[in-house]
Design an enzyme around this catalytic site. Structure first.
Site, short mmCIF file in Angstrom:
data_model
loop_
_atom_site.label_atom_id
_atom_site.label_comp_id
_atom_site.label_asym_id
_atom_site.label_seq_id
_atom_site.Cartn_x
_atom_site.Cartn_y
_atom_site.Cartn_z
N HIS A 190 0.82 -1.20 0.00
CA HIS A 190 0.00 0.00 0.00
C HIS A 190 0.86 1.26 0.00
O HIS A 190 2.06 1.22 0.24
CB HIS A 190 -0.93 0.01 1.22
CG HIS A 190 -0.22 0.00 2.54
ND1 HIS A 190 0.17 1.15 3.19
CD2 HIS A 190 0.19 -1.03 3.33
CE1 HIS A 190 0.78 0.84 4.32
NE2 HIS A 190 0.81 -0.49 4.43
N CYS A 206 2.22 -2.91 6.76
CA CYS A 206 2.75 -4.02 5.96
C CYS A 206 3.87 -3.51 5.08
O CYS A 206 4.91 -3.11 5.58
CB CYS A 206 1.63 -4.65 5.15
SG CYS A 206 0.48 -5.64 6.12
#
Length: 234
Positions: A190, A206
């Site tokens: 992302h 993440c």
């Protein structure tokens, strides 16, 4: 009004550890834009063939205006570039090297597009193979309940989510990884508004990319089993 709301959200986010992973992916999936884009092929570990230092200016996208990144403050090795990269994987494969903080998008002829990444603690918690099952532009952010327990100020976003904005912890794009059984790995690639976290071990989240880079990768990825992702922890 949008800018004022975004600045308010940014002030909130500065008081907490940004995370890009969510336990409510299925809810987001219902509204995801799944129109695939053809993977691009272009010439890319040992020798740089082309660096895209001029690709980090302001971007207007879907009504949102991303600010320019002061790219001179980012180590050149973490800037988007095509590099020599020997791999037996097919073009279109994504290889994430969490140790070196690089994400490679495999191109033909022994090359890859390399992007710098930031790796949150969730990013160090999983390794293996998966695929991009779906992707979303300007996603909503749902913090995990565990985070809300530590940071009551974000509890309101657990169920309803934080809407898209230039300060949203998921950034301008998110790609959701599932295993070969169709199960959500809860692992995400992302964007992030925190460009300075690229190349670092971030406090949470993440796999983070600069927003201009995640938009570029997003356009190359066609969701499905062919969008293979290999995550290496060493």
């Amino acid at each position: 009004m949008r800018i004022r709301n975004a600045l308010t959200a940014l002030g909130l986010l500065s008081t907490l550890a940004i995370t890009g992973c969510s336990t409510t992916a299925e809810e987001n999936r219902k509204t995801a834009a799944l129109t695939p884009s053809a993977a691009e092929a272009a010439p890319a570990k040992v020798e740089t063939a082309q660096i895209f230092s001029d690709a980090y200016g302001p971007v207007t996208d879907a009504g949102y205006t991303l600010p320019a990144i002061p790219i001179q403050k980012v180590n050149p090795k973490f800037q988007r570039q095509i590099v020599e990269y020997a791999s037996s994987e097919k073009p279109g494969t994504i290889i994430v090297n969490t140790h070196d903080r690089f994400l490679y998008y495999i191109l033909p002829n022994g090359k890859a597009m390399r992007y710098g990444i930031g790796v949150g603690k969730e990013g160090f918690a999983w390794a293996g193979e998966a695929h991009v099952a779906w992707k979303q532009a300007w996603p909503s952010w749902h913090p995990p309940k565990e985070m809300a327990a530590r940071k009551p100020e974000v509890a309101k976003y657990v169920e309803n989510g934080m809407g898209p904005s230039i300060s949203n912890p998921l950034g301008a794009r998110a790609m959701y990884l599932f295993n070969d059984k169709g199960q959500d790995t809860l692992f995400r690639i992302h964007g992030t508004p925190e460009w300075a976290s690229i190349g670092t071990a971030a406090s949470s989240g993440c796999i983070r990319m600069m927003n201009q880079d995640v938009i570029d990768l997003y356009e190359r990825v066609r969701p499905g089993k062919s969008a293979k992702v290999i995550v290496q922890q060493s």
